[in-house]
Design an enzyme around this catalytic site. Structure first.
Site, short mmCIF file in Angstrom:
data_model
loop_
_atom_site.label_atom_id
_atom_site.label_comp_id
_atom_site.label_asym_id
_atom_site.label_seq_id
_atom_site.Cartn_x
_atom_site.Cartn_y
_atom_site.Cartn_z
CD GLU A 91 -2.79 1.57 0.33
OE1 GLU A 91 -3.01 2.90 0.50
OE2 GLU A 91 -2.92 0.79 -0.51
CG HIS A 126 -1.21 2.35 -4.93
ND1 HIS A 126 -1.29 2.48 -6.25
CD2 HIS A 126 -2.57 2.65 -4.48
CE1 HIS A 126 -2.35 2.74 -6.74
NE2 HIS A 126 -3.37 3.24 -5.76
CG HIS A 149 -10.54 4.87 -7.33
ND1 HIS A 149 -9.54 4.40 -7.96
CD2 HIS A 149 -9.91 5.61 -6.36
CE1 HIS A 149 -8.45 4.59 -7.53
NE2 HIS A 149 -8.62 5.53 -6.57
#
Length: 207
Positions: free
Chosen positions: A110, A113, A184
């Site tokens: 994460e 990213h 998104h």
């Protein structure tokens, strides 16, 4: 007598022809100079307007497209591995820290990213400024670059909301989570389309 008259007539015709050519030559040259100069100027503009040093704007634009595709693919990997909660419910910090000190696998995925998304934002802003400075009013790359920048900021806001409202869990099946994911994903497709159009229009001469 007739031979002399013929010679005089011939000389007179020759002189008249030369005078006519002398009068026409400046206008002919003048009529061609703007055309030739405009062609040279236009060709020089098409070669140099998108180039700074050894890096050209078209190549940079396509690099930004490919980089963002990579970021999107990595985001899909984050989703597939359920690593969206790797930084907890904190944004832009990761588990309340600027740099996680005890990184687990999900945290690394994460956090990576987030870092790559931050770099993407910088690259798109550079593309916007460069496109704006190297194109003229009314050129399409200006509009598509602005659209890409707005969409990328919107992408960041949607991603942040997913984290802050705690809808990043891998097994979250709530309607809110589904809505955020649809927004998104749709925004991501529009972002890539805007970047691709920017690169395409820049490569074709800015129009």
């Amino acid at each position: 007598g007739s031979k002399r008259r013929d010679i005089r007539d011939g000389l007179r015709v020759t002189l008249n022809s030369e005078m006519i050519m002398q009068k026409l030559a400046p206008s002919a040259i003048a009529s061609h100079e703007p055309i030739e100069s405009s062609v040279v100027t236009r060709n020089a503009r098409s070669v140099s307007i998108f180039t700074i040093g050894r890096l050209s704007l078209p190549r940079f634009a396509w690099f930004v497209v490919l980089y963002n595709v990579t970021v999107v693919v990595w985001g899909a990997y984050v989703r597939a591995t359920g690593s969206g909660a790797g930084c907890g419910s904190h944004w832009p910090l990761c588990n309340g820290q600027f740099l996680p000190t005890t990184p687990q696998t999900q945290t690394v995925i994460e956090f990576t990213h987030r870092v790559t998304s931050g770099v993407s934002l910088v690259l798109v802003v550079i593309l916007l400024i460069w496109s704006w400075r190297r194109t003229e009013k009314g050129d399409w790359p200006r509009y598509s670059a602005v659209a890409a920048t707005v969409l990328l900021f919107n992408e960041a806001i949607l991603g942040a909301l997913l984290v802050l409202v705690d809808h990043v869990g891998g097994f979250d099946r709530s309607a809110t989570h589904a809505l955020f994911l649809c927004l998104h994903f749709g925004n991501t497709l529009l972002l890539l389309a805007a970047l691709a159009l920017t690169a395409r229009w820049i490569s074709s001469g800015g129009r």
